[in-house]
Design an enzyme around this catalytic site. Sequence first.
Site, PDB file in Angstrom:
ATOM      1  N   VAL A  85       0.812  -1.223   0.000  1.00  0.00           N
ATOM      2  CA  VAL A  85       0.000   0.000   0.000  1.00  0.00           C
ATOM      3  C   VAL A  85       0.846   1.273   0.000  1.00  0.00           C
ATOM      4  O   VAL A  85       0.286   2.368  -0.097  1.00  0.00           O
ATOM      5  CB  VAL A  85      -0.960   0.033   1.208  1.00  0.00           C
ATOM      6  N   TYR A  86       2.149   1.172   0.114  1.00  0.00           N
ATOM      7  CA  TYR A  86       2.980   2.374   0.088  1.00  0.00           C
ATOM      8  C   TYR A  86       2.938   2.973  -1.321  1.00  0.00           C
ATOM      9  O   TYR A  86       3.398   2.372  -2.281  1.00  0.00           O
ATOM     10  CB  TYR A  86       4.422   2.055   0.465  1.00  0.00           C
ATOM     11  N   GLY A  87       2.365   4.169  -1.406  1.00  0.00           N
ATOM     12  CA  GLY A  87       2.221   4.799  -2.706  1.00  0.00           C
ATOM     13  C   GLY A  87       1.329   4.012  -3.645  1.00  0.00           C
ATOM     14  O   GLY A  87       1.523   4.061  -4.864  1.00  0.00           O
ATOM     15  N   ASP A  88       0.377   3.267  -3.086  1.00  0.00           N
ATOM     16  CA  ASP A  88      -0.510   2.424  -3.892  1.00  0.00           C
ATOM     17  C   ASP A  88       0.280   1.480  -4.788  1.00  0.00           C
ATOM     18  O   ASP A  88      -0.090   1.228  -5.937  1.00  0.00           O
ATOM     19  CB  ASP A  88      -1.454   3.283  -4.745  1.00  0.00           C
TER      20      ASP A  88
ATOM     21  N   LYS B 107       4.710  -6.097   3.019  1.00  0.00           N
ATOM     22  CA  LYS B 107       3.531  -6.360   3.838  1.00  0.00           C
ATOM     23  C   LYS B 107       2.297  -6.447   2.955  1.00  0.00           C
ATOM     24  O   LYS B 107       2.282  -5.898   1.847  1.00  0.00           O
ATOM     25  CB  LYS B 107       3.328  -5.251   4.872  1.00  0.00           C
TER      26      LYS B 107
END
Length: 326
Positions: A51-54, A79
Site C-alpha cells: 500500500v505504500y504509494g498504492d 507487507k
Amino acid sequence: MEQRHLGRTGLRVSRIGLGTLTWGHTDESDAAGLLKVFWEAGGSLVDTADVYGDGEAEYLLGRLIERLVPRRDLVIATKAGGVPDPERRFDGSRGHLLSALDASLARLGTDHVDLWQVHAFDPATPLDETLQALDIAVSSGRARYAGISNFSGWQLAKAATWQLAAPGTRTRLASTQMEYSLLQRGIEREVLPAAQDLGVGLLPSSPLGRGVLTGKYRHSTPADSRGGSEHLAPFVAPYLDDAASRIVDAVATAADGLAATPLQVALAWVRDRPGVTAPIVGARNAQQLTAALSVETLSLPDEICQALDDVSAPVHRYPDQDWSTL
C-alpha cells in the site's frame, strides 16, 4: 554494519533497516541515492508494503534491484493486508493476502521476498486463516520468512503460539513491526515481553518519533519537514506536546555531552533495546540517511541510557507490575 538474527530464526539482517513509506512520492534518482548509500554502508534490510504509494514504492524498488544493487545482497521485506476501503481498513483473508503477495512479487520483479508480513490484525477473519496464508507463502517458496505488524500483545502471543504448535507444518513468526521510540514506549507493556518470550524479533518503525527526536521541531516547524506538510502534519502532531518536549530536551542534552547529534542518540537508544533487531529508518534524501547510518559507531553509556529511560518512562501499573506491591 553489524548483522543480527531476526527473532529465533537463521535470517540475518542489518541492524538498521531502510524504510520506503514515502517512495510512492519519491523521485527515482532520489530513491536510487538512498538505496546505494544504504547498501554501501552494509545495510541489507529494505522494508516496504503493497500500500505504500498504492504499489509505487514496490515498483520503484523493483526497478532499482539488480540495476543498482544485487538482489542477493538485500533482505526485502514487504507487507499485505491493507485495503483502500474506509469500511474495512485491513483484509486478512487467505485469498486477499495471497493475491496481494503475487501482485507484490510482480511489482518487485522477483520470485520471492525474504520477509512477508501481515500488515495488521483483521478481526473479521479467523486468525488461523490469516496465518495459513503465511504457511502457504513460505511452503510455496514465495516468501522465505513470515512476520506480523501492528498486532497487540494478546494478538501476537496467540498468533506466535499457534504457529509454534505444529512445528514443521506451520512457519514460525520471525518478526513483528511496531512503532517504538523514546516518544512511544507503549509496546513495552505487553507486545515486547510476548515477542521476547516467543522468539519474535522486533522491527521498530518511526524510531525517531516521526522525526521529532531529531530536534528539528524544538523551536519552530521547518517548512520542508513532515510537520510543515499539510498531508503529514497530523502524523507528527501527537509528538509535539509538552511531555514530548521534555524528552527531546533530554536527548539534546545527552547529545551535547557525547559530541553526537540528537538523531544519533535517539536511534542508538532504540537500536540497542532488549528484543530489538533493527529499527526501520525513513529518509527523504541521501544526506538524511547518511546521518542516520552514522549511528553505527555510537554506543550509549549506561548512565545516559538510564537517564533517557527515566525521562521517557511510561506509566506501568497493574497488571504490568507485581500486583502484590501495589
